[in-house]
Design a protein around this motif. Structure first.
Motif, PDB file in Angstrom:
ATOM      1  N   GLN A  16       0.864  -1.180   0.000  1.00 28.13           N
ATOM      2  CA  GLN A  16       0.000   0.000   0.000  1.00 28.13           C
ATOM      3  C   GLN A  16       0.904   1.235   0.000  1.00 28.13           C
ATOM      4  N   GLY A  17       1.149   1.783  -1.176  1.00 23.17           N
ATOM      5  CA  GLY A  17       2.115   2.874  -1.276  1.00 23.17           C
ATOM      6  C   GLY A  17       3.495   2.379  -0.899  1.00 23.17           C
ATOM      7  N   ALA A  18       4.127   3.090   0.032  1.00 23.95           N
ATOM      8  CA  ALA A  18       5.460   2.690   0.492  1.00 23.95           C
ATOM      9  C   ALA A  18       5.402   1.612   1.566  1.00 23.95           C
ATOM     10  N   PHE A  19       4.186   1.341   2.083  1.00 24.32           N
ATOM     11  CA  PHE A  19       4.051   0.365   3.173  1.00 24.32           C
ATOM     12  C   PHE A  19       3.870  -1.038   2.616  1.00 24.32           C
ATOM     13  N   SER A  20       4.585  -1.986   3.220  1.00 26.66           N
ATOM     14  CA  SER A  20       4.502  -3.385   2.804  1.00 26.66           C
ATOM     15  C   SER A  20       4.172  -4.253   4.014  1.00 26.66           C
TER      16      SER A  20
END
Length: 360
Positions: free
Chosen positions: A10-14
């Protein structure tokens, strides 16, 4: 039982999580803000869909991306309680409880849940006339009346002030003891976990760092960043043996067979009780002291020793339980403390307060 393997970007979040959770009791999802706690339960509920993964609840697949299976939220038999309750303002409490109710003819279930949550006198009120704690109790009741196989609680105390948190916590404790479905409880409060959770999942940067019984994980190195300089503690699983005949004290039985005296606990003999002992309240002795005011003198074994600033952290074993103690370098040298040696741990009874125990 809940099994999951999830990969989500999710965007930069993994997020990359693999878990097996028990089919009863409360499992706390714990970690810093942004660790992925709410994302995880949103994926479980079906409010978000991962790029790949598998979710099984009681042997039934809810998600299997390899086989292009993804049940919508309403088909998953999962109850979800958000931070802000999200009640319908134009419905009474009764109307909110009936919304989504699986079987409106089951008067026994309705009465059981309203009594469990202490909301039976609120049924004709509207949300505008409820306190924050009352709203959350109604939201929990609404979720339970849908007869879910899994209940998700996303930081239900986070939006409440301290008096309302104290109002709601006893109801959550009853919920933990009496509701026989698994509950995932997102929290950033170790006090809430002490009083409510059976198991804990520690998340960091979208990954599962620890997963297991709360007592076993409480003293782990991975959790130490959440404890302040003098807040390191241990959780001891015990059973309430009896109350003192003459003084307001309770005797707890440890798994090792030893007894632990604490200020009187509001529970019946035989109850399982979890007790928090702060490392600063534990002192050590080479031999059993005589004529001491300290009621609890317990034989223990030194498991490990590690230096922290100007003192030594000592991890003791009491049978299968673990207990942290702080001693000065001087005391450690004077007593010639070494891992593997037998020692006596001294714990003041009065050091245990109401905030330091939970009846399970």
């Amino acid at each position: 039982m809940l099994k999951l393997e999830l990969q989500h970007q999710q965007g930069a979040f993994s997020l990359d999580a693999k878990l097996v959770m028990p089919n009863q009791g409360i499992t706390a999802i714990f970690g810093r803000s942004g660790a992925g706690k709410t994302t995880l339960i949103n994926l479980i509920s079906g409010l978000e869909t991962p790029q790949s993964g598998l979710i099984e609840l009681n042997g039934k697949p809810l998600l299997d991306t390899a086989n292009k299976l993804c049940l919508p939220p309403e088909k998953r038999r999962i109850g979800y309680v958000f931070q802000d309750a999200r009640l319908f303002p134009h419905y009474s409490v009764r109307g909110n409880l009936n919304y989504g109710r699986k079987d409106r003819s089951d008067a026994v279930l309705f009465e059981t849940i309203t009594q469990l949550l202490g909301i039976e006198t609120l049924l004709e009120r509207y949300p505008a006339r409820l306190s924050g704690g009352e709203k959350q109790r109604v939201a929990i009741g609404r979720a339970l009346l849908s007869e879910p196989e899994l209940l998700l609680l996303d930081e239900p105390l986070a939006s409440l002030d301290l008096p309302r948190k104290r109002e709601l916590l006893p109801y959550l404790e009853k919920l933990a003891q009496e509701v026989r479905i698994p509950i995932l409880y997102v929290s950033h409060s170790l006090d809430e976990i002490l009083h409510l959770a059976d198991n804990m999942v520690l998340m960091d940067k979208g990954e599962v760092v620890l997963n297991g019984p709360v007592e076993r994980l409480w003293g782990s190195a991975a959790l130490q960043p959440w404890f302040g300089p003098d807040v390191q503690s241990s959780l001891l699983p015990t059973q309430l043996s009896h109350h003192h005949a003459d003084y307001p004290m309770s005797c707890l039985q440890l798994g090792s067979g030893e007894q632990l005296w604490v200020p009187k606990i509001d529970a019946q003999p035989g109850a399982a009780v979890r007790v928090r002992i702060y490392a600063r309240e534990v002192s050590l002795a080479r031999s059993r002291p005589e004529d001491s005011s300290i009621r609890n003198i317990l034989p223990a074994k030194i498991r490990l020793m590690q230096r922290e600033a100007s003192r030594i952290q000592v991890l003791l074993t009491l049978g299968e339980a673990e207990l942290w103690a702080y001693v000065s370098e001087w005391a450690a040298a004077d007593l010639q403390l070494k891992p593997g040696e037998e020692i006596f741990a001294q714990i003041k009874s009065v050091s245990v307060t109401r905030n330091d125990w939970a009846s399970l």
